[in-house]
Design a protein around this motif. Structure first.
Motif, PDB file in Angstrom:
ATOM      1  N   LEU B 101     -22.597   3.000  -4.080  1.00 33.97           N
ATOM      2  CA  LEU B 101     -21.359   2.341  -4.504  1.00 33.97           C
ATOM      3  C   LEU B 101     -20.982   1.089  -3.729  1.00 33.97           C
ATOM      4  CD1 LEU B 101     -19.083   5.456  -5.101  1.00 33.97           C
ATOM      5  CD2 LEU B 101     -20.409   4.196  -6.781  1.00 33.97           C
ATOM      6  N   GLY B 102     -21.531   0.910  -2.538  1.00 37.00           N
ATOM      7  CA  GLY B 102     -21.222  -0.294  -1.762  1.00 37.00           C
ATOM      8  C   GLY B 102     -19.807  -0.348  -1.246  1.00 37.00           C
ATOM      9  N   LEU B 103     -19.186   0.818  -1.048  1.00 38.63           N
ATOM     10  CA  LEU B 103     -17.836   0.843  -0.479  1.00 38.63           C
ATOM     11  C   LEU B 103     -17.937   1.097   1.024  1.00 38.63           C
ATOM     12  CD1 LEU B 103     -16.256   3.138  -3.193  1.00 38.63           C
ATOM     13  CD2 LEU B 103     -15.963   0.674  -2.992  1.00 38.63           C
ATOM     14  N   VAL B 104     -16.894   0.726   1.750  1.00 39.27           N
ATOM     15  CA  VAL B 104     -16.869   0.999   3.189  1.00 39.27           C
ATOM     16  C   VAL B 104     -16.152   2.328   3.400  1.00 39.27           C
ATOM     17  CG1 VAL B 104     -16.169   0.164   5.449  1.00 39.27           C
ATOM     18  CG2 VAL B 104     -16.740  -1.467   3.640  1.00 39.27           C
ATOM     19  N   PRO B 105     -16.882   3.355   3.810  1.00 37.78           N
ATOM     20  CA  PRO B 105     -16.307   4.712   3.816  1.00 37.78           C
ATOM     21  C   PRO B 105     -15.102   4.886   4.739  1.00 37.78           C
ATOM     22  CG  PRO B 105     -18.496   4.700   4.816  1.00 37.78           C
ATOM     23  CD  PRO B 105     -18.281   3.350   4.234  1.00 37.78           C
ATOM     24  N   THR B 106     -14.992   4.053   5.784  1.00 35.19           N
ATOM     25  CA  THR B 106     -13.878   4.255   6.721  1.00 35.19           C
ATOM     26  C   THR B 106     -12.626   3.509   6.286  1.00 35.19           C
ATOM     27  OG1 THR B 106     -14.778   2.435   8.003  1.00 35.19           O
ATOM     28  CG2 THR B 106     -15.320   4.647   8.743  1.00 35.19           C
ATOM     29  N   LEU B 113     -10.640  -2.443  -2.259  1.00 36.88           N
ATOM     30  CA  LEU B 113     -10.380  -3.315  -3.397  1.00 36.88           C
ATOM     31  C   LEU B 113     -10.262  -4.759  -2.935  1.00 36.88           C
ATOM     32  CD1 LEU B 113      -7.810  -1.187  -5.438  1.00 36.88           C
ATOM     33  CD2 LEU B 113     -10.143  -1.732  -6.085  1.00 36.88           C
ATOM     34  N   ALA B 114      -9.644  -4.953  -1.765  1.00 37.01           N
ATOM     35  CA  ALA B 114      -9.437  -6.309  -1.255  1.00 37.01           C
ATOM     36  C   ALA B 114     -10.759  -6.980  -0.910  1.00 37.01           C
ATOM     37  CB  ALA B 114      -8.532  -6.270  -0.037  1.00 37.01           C
ATOM     38  N   LEU B 115     -11.777  -6.176  -0.616  1.00 40.97           N
ATOM     39  CA  LEU B 115     -13.089  -6.779  -0.363  1.00 40.97           C
ATOM     40  C   LEU B 115     -13.567  -7.493  -1.614  1.00 40.97           C
ATOM     41  CD1 LEU B 115     -14.912  -3.971   1.636  1.00 40.97           C
ATOM     42  CD2 LEU B 115     -13.981  -6.103   2.492  1.00 40.97           C
ATOM     43  N   ARG B 132       0.933  -1.169  -3.951  1.00 34.59           N
ATOM     44  CA  ARG B 132       1.434  -1.133  -5.338  1.00 34.59           C
ATOM     45  C   ARG B 132       0.395  -1.728  -6.285  1.00 34.59           C
ATOM     46  NH1 ARG B 132       6.355  -1.746  -3.268  1.00 34.59           N
ATOM     47  NH2 ARG B 132       6.255  -4.023  -3.147  1.00 34.59           N
ATOM     48  N   ARG B 133      -0.185  -2.848  -5.845  1.00 37.90           N
ATOM     49  CA  ARG B 133      -1.169  -3.518  -6.687  1.00 37.90           C
ATOM     50  C   ARG B 133      -2.379  -2.600  -6.923  1.00 37.90           C
ATOM     51  NH1 ARG B 133      -4.381  -8.889  -6.102  1.00 37.90           N
ATOM     52  NH2 ARG B 133      -4.647  -8.336  -3.939  1.00 37.90           N
ATOM     53  N   ALA B 134      -2.833  -1.934  -5.840  1.00 38.54           N
ATOM     54  CA  ALA B 134      -3.989  -1.054  -5.956  1.00 38.54           C
ATOM     55  C   ALA B 134      -3.681   0.113  -6.888  1.00 38.54           C
ATOM     56  CB  ALA B 134      -4.378  -0.533  -4.568  1.00 38.54           C
ATOM     57  N   ALA B 167     -15.012  -3.989  -9.218  1.00 41.43           N
ATOM     58  CA  ALA B 167     -15.891  -4.887  -9.964  1.00 41.43           C
ATOM     59  C   ALA B 167     -15.099  -5.610 -11.056  1.00 41.43           C
ATOM     60  CB  ALA B 167     -17.045  -4.101 -10.581  1.00 41.43           C
ATOM     61  N   MET B 168     -14.126  -4.917 -11.665  1.00 39.55           N
ATOM     62  CA  MET B 168     -13.395  -5.521 -12.785  1.00 39.55           C
ATOM     63  C   MET B 168     -12.312  -6.477 -12.343  1.00 39.55           C
ATOM     64  SD  MET B 168     -13.277  -2.976 -15.938  1.00 39.55           S
ATOM     65  CE  MET B 168     -12.665  -4.386 -16.804  1.00 39.55           C
ATOM     66  N   SER B 169     -11.853  -6.337 -11.083  1.00 40.61           N
ATOM     67  CA  SER B 169     -10.696  -7.133 -10.688  1.00 40.61           C
ATOM     68  C   SER B 169     -11.049  -8.301  -9.781  1.00 40.61           C
ATOM     69  CB  SER B 169      -9.689  -6.234  -9.965  1.00 40.61           C
ATOM     70  OG  SER B 169     -10.238  -5.839  -8.726  1.00 40.61           O
ATOM     71  N   GLU B 170     -12.342  -8.510  -9.573  1.00 38.20           N
ATOM     72  CA  GLU B 170     -12.718  -9.588  -8.675  1.00 38.20           C
ATOM     73  C   GLU B 170     -12.213 -10.927  -9.189  1.00 38.20           C
ATOM     74  OE1 GLU B 170     -16.795  -9.819  -7.546  1.00 38.20           O
ATOM     75  OE2 GLU B 170     -16.846  -7.675  -7.135  1.00 38.20           O
ATOM     76  N   GLN B 171     -11.761 -11.755  -8.266  1.00 35.99           N
ATOM     77  CA  GLN B 171     -11.202 -13.041  -8.671  1.00 35.99           C
ATOM     78  C   GLN B 171     -12.183 -14.182  -8.492  1.00 35.99           C
ATOM     79  OE1 GLN B 171      -7.563 -13.119  -6.535  1.00 35.99           O
ATOM     80  NE2 GLN B 171      -6.384 -12.314  -8.252  1.00 35.99           N
ATOM     81  N   HIS B 172     -12.995 -14.077  -7.432  1.00 37.61           N
ATOM     82  CA  HIS B 172     -13.967 -15.153  -7.269  1.00 37.61           C
ATOM     83  C   HIS B 172     -15.111 -14.923  -8.249  1.00 37.61           C
ATOM     84  CE1 HIS B 172     -16.548 -12.398  -5.066  1.00 37.61           C
ATOM     85  NE2 HIS B 172     -15.487 -12.044  -4.380  1.00 37.61           N
ATOM     86  N   GLY B 173     -15.844 -15.950  -8.547  1.00 36.45           N
ATOM     87  CA  GLY B 173     -16.882 -15.843  -9.553  1.00 36.45           C
ATOM     88  C   GLY B 173     -16.236 -15.648 -10.910  1.00 36.45           C
TER      89      GLY B 173
END
Lengths: 320, 514
Positions: B101-106, B113-115, B132-134, B167-173
């Motif tokens: 999944l490529g998430l940071v477990p800690t 999400l901010a990543l 709230r946003r998350a 993946a759906m909420s990324e702003q860059h790209g």
């Protein structure tokens, strides 16, 4: 082996620069005796390092033992019983480290830093940060004697070095420690009792540090509350510098001893030339960093040339 | 080179990503052979096939990890698209969700999400607003959980949800256009699968083209609109999923039933070496089987079936929550690697790098580690003596180069694996438990390793061989135990021990089981 050459170069340089002070028995006796304590500390430290565990409490354990032994002999203990109790206390520090690192599974780096801080407090409480003096002469003889003209501390070191060499390099225990340091999980799956051995390694480093502390107090004829921390970096420097020598990539006894004395010779030489006090620290730091960088850079260069060779080899058949 | 731009050639609707004639050749093997694939907006496309059929290579080409052989064509929204470039894939809005999944477990959900989409302000992170946003983002996908706890404490499906939401909420790209999921449900419960499907339907309703890779045919049949089947690197067919049944899909995956060849021609005694009784732990729910002296028993099952865990439980590497392991009829009291070793049960883990061997030690030291050749009461470890003994083992197992003092890391994968096998045999095992012995090993070394294993069983060893490679299991094993959802669903031997039957059993539908 480059450490040996470097050492020879250092000796030659100072022999030419300041022959009248550098080439004296007194200088050499001094180097040998003063470094015996650092070297003992380093030998004990090799055990947890081999298993990939950092014992950063060794410096403060040495300081704690130095003060405790002085405190005990000044509070009615005989020399022998004071030494025994001090070594036992060192062992207890090892038990605490082991419980925290192997049992509770705290990262060894921070666990031993925490233990160091506690030991520093105990040292303060026992000594009020004043040297404990007035030790009996039987205690001083522990380090002052010179049988056969050799400082007795050096003899302790030689005995310890032989034992450490056997334990690390010719006994199953040492082999297991290196296996743990290489890949803890793989070692466990191969049937190595990893936790028990890591615990044992921490007991060894603490007890050896306590022994070195006793020898230090005997040598200074005082329990010095400020001594501990100054031994930490030299011990790590010697261990890591030594690991680049003889059996590269592996902490080893001969390498650690060579590194200790190489650094000490350079420092002693610089002091005799009348260099400023801070040159010692500069020398230790710079030599350590260069020695650790060299194998890395060499390895990268070697890999790069191997890559190029492989690429040429693989492209050759398709080209023909 | 293909000539026509294939947008809209089938069904008339738009195609987000079109691949034509994609081929990837590795030395000695064509991993992907002239494969075409169309991913359409709002559609979920299934990709199935046996292990080694080329699925993962194809995905890696899409992700830009591998470059395809010259001649391949790709179009994104009808525009020519460069395959084999990770940044081009990223720029186009393609995202890949692998099992890890490529998430940071800690970190918690907010930070993970901010990543992807960054924090609202670059200067100061307002925790309340970010949370709230998350929560709002996750609610869109039907999730409601504490966004402040670390990833490691979420369930697998919640983590997958975070990865997809990110993946759906990324702003860059560019915004998400193509989402590729590789075996996303391997560690899921069945209730989790339903929730993931809800997420995927939500994503596809927003026009994302989804490629869904799975061994679980039920899921393929339920969620996908179209299904592509690969076999031996070739495109077998792409069909609308509604025209498929479970049986017809299996036929497509397997192709013509291969020659029924039996690996069970070897004689073995009736003496039971290993018996596993009601073993439980994690996804393993209840597993029992026996291994006789002289026998190689295979363990088959898809990822998540328990096949990959059973060897670890039997070998003492991980503590089972129940059940027992018996060697020669006696239970192994202390089921740790060390305890098992004492009873003659030797476990050979699969992953060479981290678990089965120690790269920084010499070949000789790896070889002797479980049982050091010490002498005398001082347990003196003479290096010359050790080197001599290691040399004879390197000779016997044909490890090259025959240099016992070389660091293990400098040997090829196949030779490392031979060292690991030699190490196991040096312990005089009664039972060998081996996980994926030929993973990442070339063909020649693979045959040699299986021959060495067979040789070991001729001397009376009972061997358990867990592998995801069904061809190997059918060829090498006397009997194959098939696991599905943590239980034994079949034991195949003799004429039944074929690639076809094993694959059928590993994939059979849940409600057909038992």
């Amino acid at each position: 082996m480059s450490a040996l050459y470097t050492w020879v170069v250092i000796i030659i340089v100072f022999s030419i620069w300041i022959p009248e002070t550098f080439l004296t028995t007194l200088t050499w006796e001094n180097i040998a005796a003063s470094q015996a304590i650092t070297a003992m500390l380093t030998l004990g430290l090799l055990f947890p390092l081999a298993a990939g565990v950092y014992d950063l409490a060794v410096g403060q354990t040495l300081g704690f033992a130095a003060v405790l032994s002085a405190y005990l002999v000044n509070h009615g203990f005989g020399t022998a019983s004071a030494i025994a109790v001090t070594l036992l206390a060192g062992l207890c520090v090892g038990v605490v480290n082991g419980v925290l690192i192997v049992g509770v599974r705290i990262n060894s780096f921070i666990a031993t830093l925490g233990v160091s801080s506690v030991l520093l407090a105990i040292v303060g409480a026992m000594s009020n940060n004043i040297q404990i003096t007035g030790l009996p002469s039987s205690f001083e003889r522990l380090a002052g004697a010179q049988p056969l003209g050799i400082p007795i501390a050096v003899m302790y070191l030689v005995v310890l070095a032989v034992v450490a060499w056997y334990a690390l390099e010719r006994s199953p225990f040492g082999r297991y420690l290196f296996a743990i340091g290489g890949a803890e999980e793989a070692a466990r799956l191969a049937g190595v009792p990893t936790r028990r051995l890591m615990f044992a390694a921490l007991l060894i480093s603490s007890t050896t540090a306590a022994l070195a502390g006793v020898v230090l107090t005997a040598k200074l004829t005082a329990g010095d509350p400020a001594a501990g921390p100054s031994y930490l970096l030299p011990a790590y420097a010697a261990a890591f510098l030594g690991a680049t020598q003889f059996t590269p990539g592996r902490f080893n006894v001969i390498g650690a001893l060579t590194a200790t004395y190489l650094l000490a010779t350079g420092v002693a030489g610089l002091q005799l030339t009348g260099a400023k006090f801070w040159v010692t620290d500069l020398f230790n730091g710079v030599v350590l960093l260069i020695a650790l960088s060299l194998p890395m850079v060499q390895g990268r260069l070697r890999r790069r040339s191997a890559d190029i060779a492989a690429r040429e080899a693989s492209s050759a058949p398709s080209g023909s | 080179m293909t000539t026509e731009v294939p947008a809209g050639e089938r069904g008339g609707d738009a195609v987000t990503l079109a691949l034509r004639d994609v081929t990837k050749t590795f030395p000695g093997q064509v991993a992907v052979n002239r494969v075409d694939l169309d991913l359409r907006p709002g559609q979920i496309h299934g990709l199935v096939g046996q292990n080694g059929c080329g699925k993962s290579t194809l995905i890696k080409i899409m992700a830009g990890f591998h470059a395809p052989d010259p001649g391949a064509g790709a179009w994104f929204d009808g525009e020519p698209f460069e395959l084999g470039s990770a940044s081009a894939a990223e720029q186009a809005g393609m995202r890949f969700i692998h099992q890890d999944l490529g998430l940071v477990p800690t970190l918690n959900t907010v930070d993970n999400l901010a990543l992807g989409h960054g924090y609202e302000s670059r200067r100061f992170v307002r925790l309340g607003g970010e949370a709230r946003r998350a929560r709002a983002l996750l609610a869109e996908f039907g999730f409601e959980f504490d966004v402040g706890i670390p990833m490691a404490q979420l369930t697998p499906v919640q983590r997958t949800g975070v990865a997809i939401a990110r993946a759906m909420s990324e702003q860059h790209g560019r915004r998400l256009r193509v989402l590729v999921l590789d075996e996303p449900t391997a560690s899921f419960d069945s209730a989790d699968v339903a929730q993931l499907f809800a997420v995927l339907r939500h994503a596809s309703s927003r026009g994302v083209a989804i490629l869904y890779v799975s061994h679980r045919l039920d899921e393929i049949l339920e969620i996908t609109h179209e299904t592509t089947v690969l076999r031996d690197g070739r495109l077998i067919s792409t069909v609308p999923t509604e025209e498929l049944s479970h049986e017809s899909l299996i036929e497509l995956i397997l192709g013509q039933a291969p020659e029924p060849h039996s690996g069970g021609a070897h004689v073995h005694s009736s003496e039971v070496r290993l018996s596993v009784e009601h073993l439980r732990g994690g996804p393993v729910r209840d597993v029992s089987f026996v291994v006789h002296a002289g026998e190689i028993v295979g363990l088959a099952g898809i990822v998540g079936s328990g096949r990959d865990l059973v060897p670890y439980l039997v070998g003492g590497a991980q503590r089972p929550s129940g059940g027992s392991v018996l060697v020669d009829g006696e239970p192994v009291a202390r089921l740790t690697p060390r305890g098992a070793l004492r009873r003659g049960l030797v476990f050979v883990p699969g992953d060479r790098q981290g678990k089965s061997a120690i790269a920084s030690l010499a070949v000789r030291e790896n070889l002797t580690l479980p049982r050091l050749p010490t002498r005398g009461p001082a347990r003196w470890l003479g290096v010359r003596h050790e080197r001599r003994e290691a040399s004879t083992w390197l000779e016997r197992f044909d490890v090259r180069p025959r240099q016992p003092d070389r660091p293990l890391a400098t040997l090829s994968g196949g030779n490392q694996q031979k060292v690991v096998l030699a190490r196991a045999m040096r312990c005089d095992p009664r039972v060998l438990v081996i996980d994926e012995p030929v993973h990442g090993v070339d063909v020649g070394a693979k045959r040699a390793i299986y021959e060495l294993l067979r040789e070991a069983t001729r001397q009376g060893v009972g061997a358990l061989l867990a592998s995801g490679d069904v061809d190997d299991l059918a060829a090498v094993c006397d009997r194959v135990v098939v696991l599905r959802d943590g239980i034994v669903v079949a034991e195949l031997h003799g004429r039944d021990n074929t690639v076809d039957r094993i694959t059928r059993e590993t994939l059979a539908r849940q409600n057909e089981a038992t």
